[in-house]
Write a protein that holds these residues in place. Structure first.
Motif, PDB file in Angstrom:
ATOM      1  N   VAL A  12       0.689  -1.175   0.122  1.00  0.00           N
ATOM      2  CA  VAL A  12      -0.183   0.078   0.087  1.00  0.00           C
ATOM      3  C   VAL A  12       1.086   1.580  -0.034  1.00  0.00           C
ATOM      4  O   VAL A  12       0.723   2.435  -0.230  1.00  0.00           O
ATOM      5  CB  VAL A  12      -0.886  -0.130   0.886  1.00  0.00           C
ATOM      6  N   THR A  13       1.949   1.624   0.971  1.00  0.00           N
ATOM      7  CA  THR A  13       3.239   2.633   0.754  1.00  0.00           C
ATOM      8  C   THR A  13       3.416   2.856  -0.571  1.00  0.00           C
ATOM      9  O   THR A  13       3.498   3.924  -1.493  1.00  0.00           O
ATOM     10  CB  THR A  13       4.129   2.094   1.514  1.00  0.00           C
ATOM     11  N   ALA A  14       3.710   1.270  -1.248  1.00  0.00           N
ATOM     12  CA  ALA A  14       4.515   1.499  -3.057  1.00  0.00           C
ATOM     13  C   ALA A  14       2.954   1.743  -3.839  1.00  0.00           C
ATOM     14  O   ALA A  14       3.289   3.092  -4.484  1.00  0.00           O
ATOM     15  CB  ALA A  14       4.933  -0.158  -3.307  1.00  0.00           C
ATOM     16  N   LEU A  15       1.896   1.569  -3.761  1.00  0.00           N
ATOM     17  CA  LEU A  15       1.183   2.176  -4.290  1.00  0.00           C
ATOM     18  C   LEU A  15       0.576   3.847  -4.359  1.00  0.00           C
ATOM     19  O   LEU A  15       0.501   4.627  -4.844  1.00  0.00           O
ATOM     20  CB  LEU A  15      -0.265   1.667  -4.224  1.00  0.00           C
ATOM     21  N   GLY A  16       0.872   3.841  -2.537  1.00  0.00           N
ATOM     22  CA  GLY A  16       0.503   5.470  -2.969  1.00  0.00           C
ATOM     23  C   GLY A  16       1.094   6.072  -2.673  1.00  0.00           C
ATOM     24  O   GLY A  16       0.781   7.521  -3.424  1.00  0.00           O
ATOM     25  N   LEU A  17       2.298   6.297  -2.968  1.00  0.00           N
ATOM     26  CA  LEU A  17       3.432   7.309  -3.069  1.00  0.00           C
ATOM     27  C   LEU A  17       3.677   6.896  -4.694  1.00  0.00           C
ATOM     28  O   LEU A  17       3.919   8.019  -5.066  1.00  0.00           O
ATOM     29  CB  LEU A  17       4.262   6.879  -2.468  1.00  0.00           C
ATOM     30  N   VAL A  18       3.316   5.952  -5.612  1.00  0.00           N
ATOM     31  CA  VAL A  18       3.616   6.315  -7.126  1.00  0.00           C
ATOM     32  C   VAL A  18       2.256   7.145  -7.325  1.00  0.00           C
ATOM     33  O   VAL A  18       2.361   8.164  -8.237  1.00  0.00           O
ATOM     34  CB  VAL A  18       3.196   4.750  -7.836  1.00  0.00           C
ATOM     35  N   GLY A  25       2.600  15.090  -8.092  1.00  0.00           N
ATOM     36  CA  GLY A  25       4.325  15.002  -9.045  1.00  0.00           C
ATOM     37  C   GLY A  25       5.477  15.004  -7.494  1.00  0.00           C
ATOM     38  O   GLY A  25       4.558  14.359  -6.768  1.00  0.00           O
ATOM     39  N   TRP A  26       6.425  15.604  -7.065  1.00  0.00           N
ATOM     40  CA  TRP A  26       7.086  15.524  -6.535  1.00  0.00           C
ATOM     41  C   TRP A  26       6.912  15.775  -4.430  1.00  0.00           C
ATOM     42  O   TRP A  26       7.029  15.701  -3.929  1.00  0.00           O
ATOM     43  CB  TRP A  26       8.737  15.341  -7.109  1.00  0.00           C
ATOM     44  N   THR A  27       6.532  17.083  -5.029  1.00  0.00           N
ATOM     45  CA  THR A  27       5.652  17.711  -3.934  1.00  0.00           C
ATOM     46  C   THR A  27       4.744  16.770  -3.293  1.00  0.00           C
ATOM     47  O   THR A  27       4.505  17.264  -1.777  1.00  0.00           O
ATOM     48  CB  THR A  27       5.185  19.165  -4.588  1.00  0.00           C
ATOM     49  N   ALA A  28       3.991  16.157  -3.958  1.00  0.00           N
ATOM     50  CA  ALA A  28       2.604  15.423  -3.273  1.00  0.00           C
ATOM     51  C   ALA A  28       3.571  14.080  -3.024  1.00  0.00           C
ATOM     52  O   ALA A  28       3.004  13.814  -1.825  1.00  0.00           O
ATOM     53  CB  ALA A  28       1.614  14.885  -4.566  1.00  0.00           C
ATOM     54  N   ILE A  31       4.474  15.118   0.597  1.00  0.00           N
ATOM     55  CA  ILE A  31       3.190  15.153   1.951  1.00  0.00           C
ATOM     56  C   ILE A  31       3.170  13.864   2.256  1.00  0.00           C
ATOM     57  O   ILE A  31       2.481  14.320   3.328  1.00  0.00           O
ATOM     58  CB  ILE A  31       2.151  16.227   0.394  1.00  0.00           C
ATOM     59  N   VAL A  32       2.578  13.231   1.253  1.00  0.00           N
ATOM     60  CA  VAL A  32       2.158  11.620   1.312  1.00  0.00           C
ATOM     61  C   VAL A  32       2.978  11.124   2.267  1.00  0.00           C
ATOM     62  O   VAL A  32       2.541  10.776   3.415  1.00  0.00           O
ATOM     63  CB  VAL A  32       1.747  10.924  -0.012  1.00  0.00           C
ATOM     64  N   ALA A  33       4.556  10.952   2.376  1.00  0.00           N
ATOM     65  CA  ALA A  33       5.300  10.956   3.347  1.00  0.00           C
ATOM     66  C   ALA A  33       5.269  11.062   4.685  1.00  0.00           C
ATOM     67  O   ALA A  33       5.135  10.525   5.450  1.00  0.00           O
ATOM     68  CB  ALA A  33       6.954  10.152   2.695  1.00  0.00           C
ATOM     69  N   ILE A  34       4.742  12.565   4.846  1.00  0.00           N
ATOM     70  CA  ILE A  34       4.727  13.626   5.847  1.00  0.00           C
ATOM     71  C   ILE A  34       3.849  12.448   6.189  1.00  0.00           C
ATOM     72  O   ILE A  34       3.446  12.148   7.766  1.00  0.00           O
ATOM     73  CB  ILE A  34       5.314  15.066   5.679  1.00  0.00           C
ATOM     74  N   LEU A  35       2.627  12.498   5.665  1.00  0.00           N
ATOM     75  CA  LEU A  35       1.433  12.234   6.147  1.00  0.00           C
ATOM     76  C   LEU A  35       1.592  11.096   6.860  1.00  0.00           C
ATOM     77  O   LEU A  35       0.805  10.725   7.875  1.00  0.00           O
ATOM     78  CB  LEU A  35       0.311  12.307   5.293  1.00  0.00           C
ATOM     79  N   VAL A 269      -6.700  13.283  11.019  1.00  0.00           N
ATOM     80  CA  VAL A 269      -7.302  14.009  10.293  1.00  0.00           C
ATOM     81  C   VAL A 269      -7.062  15.278   9.974  1.00  0.00           C
ATOM     82  O   VAL A 269      -7.540  15.490   9.501  1.00  0.00           O
ATOM     83  CB  VAL A 269      -9.224  13.573  10.387  1.00  0.00           C
ATOM     84  N   ILE A 270      -7.762  16.002  11.748  1.00  0.00           N
ATOM     85  CA  ILE A 270      -7.632  17.469  11.820  1.00  0.00           C
ATOM     86  C   ILE A 270      -6.365  17.978  12.004  1.00  0.00           C
ATOM     87  O   ILE A 270      -5.850  19.266  11.183  1.00  0.00           O
ATOM     88  CB  ILE A 270      -8.681  17.796  13.456  1.00  0.00           C
ATOM     89  N   GLY A 271      -5.290  17.402  12.286  1.00  0.00           N
ATOM     90  CA  GLY A 271      -4.122  17.673  12.046  1.00  0.00           C
ATOM     91  C   GLY A 271      -3.204  17.960  10.819  1.00  0.00           C
ATOM     92  O   GLY A 271      -2.033  18.427  10.706  1.00  0.00           O
ATOM     93  N   ALA A 272      -3.952  16.598   9.483  1.00  0.00           N
ATOM     94  CA  ALA A 272      -3.414  16.790   8.723  1.00  0.00           C
ATOM     95  C   ALA A 272      -3.780  18.089   8.080  1.00  0.00           C
ATOM     96  O   ALA A 272      -2.932  18.576   6.610  1.00  0.00           O
ATOM     97  CB  ALA A 272      -4.140  16.131   7.447  1.00  0.00           C
ATOM     98  N   PHE A 273      -4.620  18.563   8.250  1.00  0.00           N
ATOM     99  CA  PHE A 273      -4.755  20.254   7.252  1.00  0.00           C
ATOM    100  C   PHE A 273      -3.600  21.574   8.225  1.00  0.00           C
ATOM    101  O   PHE A 273      -3.938  22.065   6.767  1.00  0.00           O
ATOM    102  CB  PHE A 273      -6.091  20.807   7.814  1.00  0.00           C
ATOM    103  N   ALA A 274      -2.731  21.097   8.717  1.00  0.00           N
ATOM    104  CA  ALA A 274      -1.670  21.759   9.528  1.00  0.00           C
ATOM    105  C   ALA A 274      -0.429  21.554   8.233  1.00  0.00           C
ATOM    106  O   ALA A 274       0.362  22.408   8.219  1.00  0.00           O
ATOM    107  CB  ALA A 274      -1.147  21.372   9.955  1.00  0.00           C
ATOM    108  N   ILE A 275      -0.478  19.994   7.251  1.00  0.00           N
ATOM    109  CA  ILE A 275       0.023  19.928   6.106  1.00  0.00           C
ATOM    110  C   ILE A 275      -0.489  20.316   4.670  1.00  0.00           C
ATOM    111  O   ILE A 275       0.167  20.859   4.261  1.00  0.00           O
ATOM    112  CB  ILE A 275       0.711  18.462   6.399  1.00  0.00           C
TER     113      ILE A 275
END
Length: 381
Positions: A12-18, A25-28, A31-35, A269-275
């Motif tokens: 799931v990690t590999a699929l999510g990052l891809v 792009g790489w910015t996304a 963000i996904v890695a940080i979340l 979920v709420i904390g994710a909005f800070a990112i």
């Protein structure tokens, strides 16, 4: 063992990052890695508590927890839940709420922020009841004995947990909720909303927890008669009829786990909005993190970690109590997610260290006395 338990998480990690790279792009990707890391750090105590419940369930229901359960966790709490918040708070239709989340992300974030008092009250009360019921129960093994012994005596008073929870809710509604934090730094009176949401959280806990406990008790009674039933069934050539009862018990325990996970996910979920306020990236990042929490739960069960490190469950429940109070405080004040995560990690780390000390003391005592007696040994705190 690690690959078998965490295999799906890695996939799931590999699929999510891809998917993140293709989406933004790489910015996304970043963000996904940080979340993902954010979700894991905030929910480690969730995994420990879940493991304490999941170990009572068989392999089939553990698999359900990792499959159907993760679909509920990812798509229900990390994708659908934020949309439902906006739909209810802004009185929009589901389609309009989804369109708003995808096309007007700033307005979407504003509506979710404004709905935070009701979310915090519901989740805070649900988690608070879990903590109170734990510390008021008289347990054979105690971590902070100087605190848990008198609390266990107080726990003999009927409905004490409910009374304390309602007092805390009333206090929160009269203080924090009268100056509830809103988008843009404004403060409004949300006392009525907090009261209603908190009571809803309390009712949810009592219904789901009560049904789960009822069927769990029935299952234990059935297991005590297991050998007699097997012998009788063998003589008559008929199968036992305990499967349906076990199914009910497991179902309500599974339902309890899902509500528990939902309450834990509020801060993530709420904390994710800070990112980010992009609902797609939010679902990807928090979903990956939630998958690891699920796998970690199963890993703790299969490795018997909670049996080896007996204070871990205590530390996790103290972390739950801290999170419940933090959620209520955030009705008025902003608290950084890093603080929330560190408090939970610190309490669990402390309980793990205490468990290691206990195990060493037991080993030393057995070595000196040659005894297999494993009665309670002080944790040193």
């Amino acid at each position: 063992m690690v690959l078998k338990t965490f295999g799906w998480s890695f996939a799931v990690t590999a699929l999510g990052l891809v998917a993140a790279v293709f989406y933004g792009g790489w910015t996304a990707f970043g963000i996904v890695a940080i979340l993902s890391v954010l979700e894991i750090s905030l929910s480690f105590d969730n995994a420990v508590v879940n493991a304490g419940i999941l170990k009572k369930m068989n392999a089939f229901w553990q698999k359900i927890f990792l499959t159907i359960g993760i679909l509920i966790a990812v798509f229900g709490m990390r994708l659908v839940f934020p949309v439902v918040i906006v739909a209810v708070s802004a009185q929009l239709g589901p389609i309009e709420a989804v369109d708003l989340a995808l096309t007007d992300k700033d307005r979407y974030q504003e509506l979710v922020t404004d709905a935070h008092p009701s979310i915090a009250a519901f989740g805070g009360m649900f988690l608070l009841m879990i903590f109170l019921d734990f510390i008021f129960e008289d347990r054979d093994i105690k971590w902070l004995g100087w605190l848990e012994r008198p609390l266990a005596k107080l726990g003999k008073i009927d409905m004490l947990s409910v009374c304390i929870a309602l007092i805390i809710l009333l206090f929160s509604a009269m203080t924090f909720a009268t100056h509830a934090h809103q988008h843009g730094g404004a403060h409004v009176d949300k006392a009525e909303t907090v009261l209603l949401s908190g009571i809803a959280g309390l009712i949810t806990y009592m219904i789901v927890g009560g049904l789960s406990g009822f069927f769990e008790d029935k299952l234990e009674e059935e297991e005590e008669r297991e050998h007699e039933q097997e012998e009788e069934a063998a003589k008559k050539g008929k199968p036992r009829s305990a499967v349906a009862l076990a199914g009910k018990a497991a179902f309500f325990m599974f339902l309890y786990l899902e509500v528990l996970d939902a309450s834990f996910s509020f801060d993530g979920v709420i904390g994710a909005f800070a990112i980010t306020n992009d609902i797609v990236l939010m679902a990807l990042g928090l979903g990956v993190g939630a998958m690891y929490v699920r796998s970690l739960t199963v890993y703790l069960v299969r490795q018997g970690t909670l049996d080896d490190y007996v204070y871990l469950e205590h530390g996790a429940h103290y972390a739950i109590g801290a999170l419940a109070m933090i959620l209520l405080i955030t009705i008025q004040y902003e608290i950084h997610e890093l603080i929330t995560g560190l408090i939970g990690v610190a309490l669990i780390g402390w309980s793990f260290w205490s468990s290691v000390r206990r195990n060493k003391a037991l080993a030393a005592a057995e070595g000196n006395a040659g005894s297999d007696d494993k009665t309670e040994v002080s944790s040193g705190v």
